[in-house]
Design a protein around this motif. Structure first.
Motif: not given
Length: 181
Positions: A144-152, A166-171, A176-181
């Protein structure tokens, strides 16, 4: 204190060392439980307070690594970094409360305020950025790279989150891959 080449400075710093060697303990109650630990460096009030037999740990900051007892090769820098860690190995947590919930994790990296904050027992996770990987509790091999990335992201493994939120709500989704805001 010159017992077995230990250096301690501060009230109760290194108070219990009978056989530990090459420890540097600076600050009130810093490393006060070290008995057989070796090559540890603790700086800051109550840093590494509970370490008994830990080795090669570098802990800098008030209350950082406070409950660590037998962990080794950990680098915890910042107040409350690794504040719940009891037996972690090879973790690097830099920033206020980075890795604050790790108890027995191995090979985790957290850089930033509360980075990897919720990780309890996951392994080989990387969290870079404020609140990145914040709610992770047991997943492994996440980046997880970036502010609140992969938060949940709580228990999922093998995910990549790059970018702000990125992937903020992915629990719990894995691989998975999430790129960008």
């Amino acid at each position: 204190d010159q017992v077995n080449e230990n250096l301690s400075f501060g009230s109760r710093a290194g108070a219990a060392i009978p056989t530990g060697t090459n420890n540097t303990l600076l600050g009130d109650s810093t490393g006060r439980s070290v008995t057989t630990g070796f090559r540890n460096t603790f700086v800051g009030a109550a840093a590494g307070t509970s370490v008994t037999g830990g080795f090669d740990n570098t802990i800098v900051g008030a209350d950082a690594g406070r409950p660590l007892t037998i962990g080794g090769s950990n680098t915890l820098v910042g107040s409350y970094a690794g504040v719940a860690m009891s037996s972690g190995f090879s973790n690097t947590m830099i920033g206020y409360a980075a890795g604050r919930s790790i108890t027995a994790g191995t090979g985790n990296v957290g850089l930033g305020i509360y980075a990897g904050g919720g990780n309890i027992s996951g392994a080989s996770n990387i969290a870079i950025g404020t609140y990145s990987g914040y709610a992770a509790t047991g997943g492994s091999y996440n980046v997880a790279i970036g502010y609140q990335s992969g938060y949940w992201n709580t228990t999922a493994s093998n995910n990549v989150f790059i970018g702000t939120n990125a992937g903020y709500a992915d629990t719990t989704g894995g691989s998975n891959g999430h790129l960008g805001a």
